[in-house]
Design a protein around this motif. Structure first.
Motif, PDB file in Angstrom:
ATOM      1  N   PRO A  85     -18.858  -1.106  20.733  1.00 31.20           N
ATOM      2  CA  PRO A  85     -19.683  -2.244  20.793  1.00 31.20           C
ATOM      3  C   PRO A  85     -19.967  -2.930  19.559  1.00 31.20           C
ATOM      4  N   PRO A  86     -20.402  -4.339  19.747  1.00 29.98           N
ATOM      5  CA  PRO A  86     -20.475  -5.034  18.401  1.00 29.98           C
ATOM      6  C   PRO A  86     -21.422  -4.315  17.742  1.00 29.98           C
ATOM      7  N   ALA A  87     -21.659  -4.930  16.283  1.00 31.81           N
ATOM      8  CA  ALA A  87     -22.645  -4.146  15.300  1.00 31.81           C
ATOM      9  C   ALA A  87     -23.350  -5.243  14.671  1.00 31.81           C
ATOM     10  N   VAL A  88     -24.716  -4.862  14.255  1.00 34.19           N
ATOM     11  CA  VAL A  88     -25.351  -5.550  13.344  1.00 34.19           C
ATOM     12  C   VAL A  88     -25.635  -4.551  12.242  1.00 34.19           C
ATOM     13  N   ILE A  89     -25.225  -4.689  11.146  1.00 34.01           N
ATOM     14  CA  ILE A  89     -25.450  -3.812  10.076  1.00 34.01           C
ATOM     15  C   ILE A  89     -26.335  -4.556   8.921  1.00 34.01           C
ATOM     16  N   ILE A  90     -27.556  -3.778   8.614  1.00 36.04           N
ATOM     17  CA  ILE A  90     -28.346  -4.635   7.788  1.00 36.04           C
ATOM     18  C   ILE A  90     -28.886  -3.471   6.507  1.00 36.04           C
ATOM     19  N   THR A  91     -28.607  -3.959   5.367  1.00 39.66           N
ATOM     20  CA  THR A  91     -28.710  -3.088   4.146  1.00 39.66           C
ATOM     21  C   THR A  91     -29.459  -3.849   3.430  1.00 39.66           C
ATOM     22  N   ALA A  92     -30.061  -2.876   2.312  1.00 38.20           N
ATOM     23  CA  ALA A  92     -30.964  -3.579   1.093  1.00 38.20           C
ATOM     24  C   ALA A  92     -30.218  -3.559  -0.244  1.00 38.20           C
ATOM     25  N   GLU A  93     -30.305  -4.401  -0.929  1.00 36.97           N
ATOM     26  CA  GLU A  93     -29.419  -4.393  -2.245  1.00 36.97           C
ATOM     27  C   GLU A  93     -29.685  -2.902  -3.072  1.00 36.97           C
ATOM     28  N   CYS A  94     -30.939  -2.883  -3.440  1.00 33.60           N
ATOM     29  CA  CYS A  94     -31.384  -1.687  -4.405  1.00 33.60           C
ATOM     30  C   CYS A  94     -31.826  -0.458  -3.361  1.00 33.60           C
ATOM     31  N   ASP A  95     -30.801   0.158  -2.803  1.00 31.00           N
ATOM     32  CA  ASP A  95     -30.687   1.035  -1.886  1.00 31.00           C
ATOM     33  C   ASP A  95     -29.571   2.057  -2.108  1.00 31.00           C
ATOM     34  N   PRO A  96     -29.701   3.384  -2.510  1.00 29.31           N
ATOM     35  CA  PRO A  96     -28.611   4.051  -2.469  1.00 29.31           C
ATOM     36  C   PRO A  96     -27.691   4.059  -1.229  1.00 29.31           C
ATOM     37  N   MET A  97     -28.331   3.789   0.078  1.00 32.48           N
ATOM     38  CA  MET A  97     -27.560   3.646   1.321  1.00 32.48           C
ATOM     39  C   MET A  97     -26.749   2.455   1.652  1.00 32.48           C
ATOM     40  N   ARG A  98     -26.994   1.430   0.636  1.00 29.44           N
ATOM     41  CA  ARG A  98     -26.142   0.197   0.817  1.00 29.44           C
ATOM     42  C   ARG A  98     -24.579   0.304   0.957  1.00 29.44           C
ATOM     43  N   ASP A  99     -24.135   1.000   0.166  1.00 28.10           N
ATOM     44  CA  ASP A  99     -22.392   1.170   0.340  1.00 28.10           C
ATOM     45  C   ASP A  99     -21.945   1.901   1.596  1.00 28.10           C
ATOM     46  N   GLU A 100     -22.937   2.657   2.162  1.00 24.42           N
ATOM     47  CA  GLU A 100     -22.380   3.084   3.495  1.00 24.42           C
ATOM     48  C   GLU A 100     -22.245   2.035   4.305  1.00 24.42           C
ATOM     49  N   GLY A 101     -23.344   1.519   4.659  1.00 22.75           N
ATOM     50  CA  GLY A 101     -23.543   0.230   5.856  1.00 22.75           C
ATOM     51  C   GLY A 101     -22.396  -0.655   5.637  1.00 22.75           C
ATOM     52  N   ALA A 102     -22.115  -1.200   4.373  1.00 27.81           N
ATOM     53  CA  ALA A 102     -21.026  -1.917   3.950  1.00 27.81           C
ATOM     54  C   ALA A 102     -19.824  -1.358   4.138  1.00 27.81           C
ATOM     55  N   ALA A 103     -19.547  -0.227   4.093  1.00 24.77           N
ATOM     56  CA  ALA A 103     -18.295   0.491   4.198  1.00 24.77           C
ATOM     57  C   ALA A 103     -17.978   0.745   5.937  1.00 24.77           C
ATOM     58  N   TYR A 104     -18.958   0.957   6.412  1.00 30.81           N
ATOM     59  CA  TYR A 104     -18.941   0.885   7.939  1.00 30.81           C
ATOM     60  C   TYR A 104     -18.470  -0.450   8.495  1.00 30.81           C
ATOM     61  N   ALA A 105     -19.219  -1.373   8.001  1.00 30.75           N
ATOM     62  CA  ALA A 105     -19.021  -2.785   8.546  1.00 30.75           C
ATOM     63  C   ALA A 105     -17.560  -3.088   8.349  1.00 30.75           C
ATOM     64  N   LYS A 106     -17.038  -3.005   7.162  1.00 34.61           N
ATOM     65  CA  LYS A 106     -15.557  -3.067   6.926  1.00 34.61           C
ATOM     66  C   LYS A 106     -14.739  -2.147   7.889  1.00 34.61           C
ATOM     67  N   ALA A 107     -15.048  -0.952   8.074  1.00 31.78           N
ATOM     68  CA  ALA A 107     -14.141   0.069   8.798  1.00 31.78           C
ATOM     69  C   ALA A 107     -14.160  -0.728  10.428  1.00 31.78           C
ATOM     70  N   LEU A 108     -15.271  -1.220  10.934  1.00 29.98           N
ATOM     71  CA  LEU A 108     -15.515  -1.607  12.277  1.00 29.98           C
ATOM     72  C   LEU A 108     -14.670  -2.821  12.479  1.00 29.98           C
ATOM     73  N   ARG A 109     -14.901  -3.717  11.394  1.00 26.52           N
ATOM     74  CA  ARG A 109     -13.959  -4.911  11.634  1.00 26.52           C
ATOM     75  C   ARG A 109     -12.660  -4.789  11.514  1.00 26.52           C
ATOM     76  N   ALA A 110     -11.952  -3.664  10.656  1.00 37.22           N
ATOM     77  CA  ALA A 110     -10.643  -3.403  10.597  1.00 37.22           C
ATOM     78  C   ALA A 110     -10.086  -2.815  11.964  1.00 37.22           C
ATOM     79  N   ALA A 111     -11.269  -2.272  12.768  1.00 38.54           N
ATOM     80  CA  ALA A 111     -10.964  -1.697  14.010  1.00 38.54           C
ATOM     81  C   ALA A 111     -10.948  -2.772  15.247  1.00 38.54           C
ATOM     82  N   GLY A 112     -11.400  -3.869  14.735  1.00 38.63           N
ATOM     83  CA  GLY A 112     -11.330  -5.015  15.963  1.00 38.63           C
ATOM     84  C   GLY A 112     -12.939  -5.104  16.253  1.00 38.63           C
ATOM     85  N   VAL A 113     -13.650  -4.558  15.939  1.00 38.86           N
ATOM     86  CA  VAL A 113     -15.197  -4.585  16.497  1.00 38.86           C
ATOM     87  C   VAL A 113     -16.020  -5.731  15.626  1.00 38.86           C
ATOM     88  N   PRO A 114     -16.494  -6.635  16.662  1.00 40.18           N
ATOM     89  CA  PRO A 114     -17.269  -7.612  16.054  1.00 40.18           C
ATOM     90  C   PRO A 114     -18.403  -6.935  15.129  1.00 40.18           C
TER      91      PRO A 114
END
Length: 154
Positions: A85-114
């Motif tokens: 299903p489509p995704a909304v992914i929200i991260t915080a700039e100064c957060d150790p988890m930031r890059d995980e959310g960004a990477a998942y957003a990129k991977a979902l887009r590459a798979a054709g997920v909005p």
């Protein structure tokens, strides 16, 4: 763990092993287990969530060492993200988890997920909990709420 659980449920649903959510809303999610990202190191200390506490939380969440690579714990490493299903992914700039959310957003887009991805500048992990004091927290909650309203009325 909420973002992780939501991503896993979406993957389970898409694979026919449960209901398919209308939308994934993932706030600063943990998605890649023991994989190390630059933001883990950059914000390892002094930014509310530390690398040590991330390890501790992970250790409470898993039962065995091999769970660090299990599909049901590490949804970011799923071999096929298409059909989710489509995704909304929200991260915080100064957060150790930031890059995980960004990477998942990129991977979902590459798979054709909005995907709608937004990283809030200057925000720390947990900023949603302080929405009364942090305008970014209120904005992030509204972003997720509007997306859910749209998904449920479509």
């Amino acid at each position: 763990a909420g973002g992780n659980l939501s991503a896993v449920l979406a993957q389970e649903g898409a694979a026919g092993r449960g209901p398919v959510p209308a939308l994934q809303v993932l706030y600063y999610p943990s998605l890649y287990g023991a994989q190390v990202f630059p933001s883990h190191e950059l914000y390892a200390e002094g930014y509310f969530l530390s690398r040590a506490s991330m390890q501790w939380y992970g250790d409470q969440y898993i039962a065995r060492e091999e769970d660090w690579t299990a599909r049901r714990f590490v949804p970011g490493l799923a071999p096929d993200l298409s059909g989710l299903p489509p995704a909304v992914i929200i991260t915080a700039e100064c957060d150790p988890m930031r890059d995980e959310g960004a990477a998942y957003a990129k991977a979902l887009r590459a798979a054709g997920v909005p995907v709608r991805y937004h990283c809030y500048r200057g925000a720390l992990h947990g900023f949603l909990n302080f929405y009364a004091l942090m305008p970014n927290g209120k904005a992030a909650l509204r972003l997720g709420g509007r997306a859910l309203r749209k998904a449920f009325t479509a």
